[in-house]
Design a protein around this motif. Structure first.
Motif, short mmCIF file in Angstrom:
data_model
loop_
_atom_site.label_atom_id
_atom_site.label_comp_id
_atom_site.label_asym_id
_atom_site.label_seq_id
_atom_site.Cartn_x
_atom_site.Cartn_y
_atom_site.Cartn_z
N ALA A 167 0.88 -1.03 -0.09
CA ALA A 167 -0.08 -0.01 0.21
C ALA A 167 0.93 1.16 0.06
O ALA A 167 0.68 2.32 -0.80
CB ALA A 167 -1.08 -0.08 0.97
N ALA A 168 1.95 1.29 0.67
CA ALA A 168 2.89 2.54 0.97
C ALA A 168 3.52 2.72 -0.48
O ALA A 168 3.73 3.94 -0.81
CB ALA A 168 3.85 2.18 1.85
N ARG A 174 3.05 10.26 0.66
CA ARG A 174 1.88 10.14 1.76
C ARG A 174 1.80 8.68 2.39
O ARG A 174 0.65 8.23 2.47
CB ARG A 174 0.54 10.44 0.79
CG ARG A 174 0.95 11.79 0.34
CD ARG A 174 -0.47 12.06 -0.53
NE ARG A 174 -1.75 12.02 0.31
CZ ARG A 174 -2.96 11.78 -0.33
NH1 ARG A 174 -3.12 11.68 -1.43
NH2 ARG A 174 -3.90 11.60 0.59
N GLN A 175 2.83 8.14 2.66
CA GLN A 175 2.78 6.68 3.15
C GLN A 175 2.16 6.82 4.49
O GLN A 175 1.49 5.60 4.70
CB GLN A 175 4.30 6.22 3.40
CG GLN A 175 4.94 6.23 1.83
CD GLN A 175 6.55 6.35 2.26
OE1 GLN A 175 7.00 6.44 3.39
NE2 GLN A 175 7.22 6.66 0.94
N ALA A 176 2.19 7.57 5.49
CA ALA A 176 1.42 7.28 6.63
C ALA A 176 0.01 7.14 6.71
O ALA A 176 -0.51 6.40 7.14
CB ALA A 176 1.72 8.51 7.50
N ILE A 177 -0.72 7.85 5.69
CA ILE A 177 -2.01 7.70 5.64
C ILE A 177 -2.50 6.49 5.02
O ILE A 177 -3.51 5.71 5.36
CB ILE A 177 -2.61 8.91 4.75
CG1 ILE A 177 -4.19 8.95 4.83
CG2 ILE A 177 -2.38 9.19 3.13
CD1 ILE A 177 -4.93 8.80 6.28
N ALA A 306 0.17 13.40 10.48
CA ALA A 306 1.78 12.71 10.26
C ALA A 306 2.31 13.14 8.97
O ALA A 306 3.37 13.75 8.70
CB ALA A 306 1.80 11.41 10.48
N ASP A 307 1.42 12.96 7.86
CA ASP A 307 1.79 13.39 6.44
C ASP A 307 1.98 14.63 6.06
O ASP A 307 2.93 15.24 5.45
CB ASP A 307 0.89 12.79 5.36
CG ASP A 307 1.22 11.26 5.13
OD1 ASP A 307 2.36 10.68 5.31
OD2 ASP A 307 0.21 10.71 4.74
N LYS A 308 1.35 15.53 7.03
CA LYS A 308 1.34 17.00 6.65
C LYS A 308 2.34 17.57 7.72
O LYS A 308 2.93 18.61 7.26
CB LYS A 308 -0.25 17.63 7.24
CG LYS A 308 -0.40 19.02 6.66
CD LYS A 308 -1.82 19.30 7.17
CE LYS A 308 -1.93 20.94 6.51
NZ LYS A 308 -3.45 21.37 6.73
N TYR A 309 2.42 17.29 8.91
CA TYR A 309 3.35 17.89 9.89
C TYR A 309 4.66 17.10 10.25
O TYR A 309 5.55 17.72 10.94
CB TYR A 309 2.76 18.24 11.14
CG TYR A 309 1.46 19.19 10.91
CD1 TYR A 309 1.56 20.53 10.54
CD2 TYR A 309 0.16 18.67 11.04
CE1 TYR A 309 0.62 21.58 10.23
CE2 TYR A 309 -1.08 19.58 10.79
CZ TYR A 309 -0.77 20.89 10.46
OH TYR A 309 -1.93 21.67 10.09
N GLY A 310 4.61 15.77 9.89
CA GLY A 310 5.96 15.08 10.07
C GLY A 310 5.57 14.00 11.01
O GLY A 310 4.56 13.75 11.96
#
Length: 438
Positions: A167-168, A174-177, A306-310
């Motif tokens: 999936a990642a 944008r791997q976290a989402i 997480a994808d937006k801010y780290g």
């Protein structure tokens, strides 16, 4: 001054996972540079269908782990009367050990391009073992641990890391989402499995309840395997790009070990905790289901931030809050306190566990070796999962001294968060150094 600011911005973007290694002529890491996130390698439609397929696979495999609170309560009270709570806990400990421990094998096979074979093999082993669980006899502990602990554990283990990695790879940058959505499936599945098993056992018996749940898993695994598209493999990384002895990476592994060691206690003992405080059976059941669903949402919502801010910073915040939430269990001896604890602890435990894999990919950004890196990171977590629940049972003892288990959870999770803070500081220093010399 502007050059220092640019270097710091590079470090921030790198921590979020938005950088690649551009090998220099001497093969060193001086070529680290920031690159914009690439588009979906095989298109957005196939990418989201793959996420849905991986979601289905995780939904019915990891669900057997996340719904074990229901199994444990039934095993201890009726099905395995000769086995203590601590002994029964070895079943789920072994299943989680294999789920996470086999990530090294599943992840490496995924890196080598055998993703579909791994998914198919894991699915078949899981389903055969699930149906075999319905044939186990009452008070035959070895039959249950072989079917559920070993067989289902192997099946889950072969599918778990490949589902996350596949999936990642469809979502560079944008791997976290993507990982968060897939990981949340296990919690949603755990809630559904808990409801099904709790409702079906009293009406139709244990064998029929297990077979019905296994048939649901059969359908979802078939759909999941069909929906997955394996993207092209990334180019092989430079050997120096993925050092397994990188200090922040090792500290993160130790942090994950401690967090899992303490964090599983409330999840697997909350139903027994509520029973010991004489709460209504129906209320207990729906409180446990609320924890599962809360965990699922916790695995998706923070992933967006997480994808937006780290990734690393978001993970630390969730881990600290989760450590504090553990002590709310002191006030969960009445219905209102129990439901508040289940929702808050479930949400932030889900957040911390969901972000652990993206943290690994942020610290060690090589896409070519992602399966191996995530798989290796799961090994210490697997060990803590094996011993965590039995140790928790031993800590509260036959007298059910719940305060000991609560303190055990809070202290270990707080220590885990503190170690991750140190890992982040060291990682950021390294990124600034590399960005300044790029």
């Amino acid at each position: 001054m502007s050059e220092q600011r640019r270097s710091f911005e590079k470090a921030q973007q790198a921590e979020a996972g938005h950088y690649t290694t551009d090998p220099s002529s001497d093969g060193s890491e001086k070529g680290v540079k920031v690159t914009p996130p690439a588009s979906h390698p095989v298109g957005a439609t196939k990418a989201w269908l793959t996420v849905l397929g991986c979601f289905c696979i995780q939904f019915c495999t990891v669900a057997s782990v996340n719904s074990f609170g229901v199994f444990e309560d039934y095993y201890v009270s009726e099905f395995l009367p000769s086995s203590s709570a601590s002994r029964v806990s070895w079943i789920i400990g072994l299943e989680i050990l294999l789920q996470l421990g086999l990530g090294v094998i599943g992840g490496k096979l995924c890196d080598l391009g055998h993703t579909r074979v791994v998914f198919a093999t894991g699915s078949i082993i899981y389903l055969v073992s699930f149906f075999m669980l319905s044939l186990t006899k009452e008070d035959q502990y070895y039959q249950v641990i072989l079917a559920q602990g070993v067989g289902m554990g192997i099946g889950v283990g072969l599918c778990y890391v490949p589902a996350l990695v596949t999936a990642a790879l469809h979502f560079p940058g944008r791997q976290a989402i993507a990982m968060g959505i897939v990981i949340s499936a296990g919690s949603f599945g755990g809630g559904i499995f808990s409801i099904m098993i709790n409702q079906l056992i009293p009406k139709h018996g244990f064998p029929s309840a297990i077979r019905a749940t296994a048939y649901l898993s059969l359908g979802l695994l078939a759909i999941g395997n069909l929906l997955v598209t394996v993207p092209p493999r990334p180019p092989k990384a430079v050997a120096g790009d993925t050092p397994l002895l990188y200090t922040p990476y090792l500290l993160t592994l130790f942090s994950g070990f401690l967090g899992q060691l303490g964090g599983l206690f409330p999840l697997f003992y909350i139903q027994l905790f509520a029973d010991s405080h004489h709460m209504a059976e129906g209320f207990i059941f729906y409180s446990v289901a609320a924890m599962s669903f809360s965990t699922a949402f916790g695995r998706v919502v923070p992933s967006y931030f997480a994808d937006k801010y780290g990734v690393v910073g978001t993970y630390i915040v969730c881990a600290i809050i989760n450590a504090g939430c553990a002590f709310i269990m002191f006030g969960a001896s009445h219905p209102a306190g129990l439901i508040v604890f289940c929702i808050l602890y479930g949400f932030f435990f889900g957040s911390a566990t969901s972000l652990f894999s993206p943290v690994i990919t942020a610290l060690m950004p090589s896409e070519a070796d992602r399966g191996k890196l995530v798989g290796v990171a799961m090994a210490p977590v697997a060990i803590s999962s094996l011993i965590g629940s039995p140790v928790g049972g031993a800590i509260i003892g036959s007298g059910l001294d719940w305060w000991k288990g609560i303190v055990w959870t809070g202290v270990l999770m707080g220590t885990s968060a503190a170690i991750q803070v140190v890992a982040r500081i060291l990682h950021r220093k390294n990124l600034k150094l590399r960005a300044a010399t790029a």
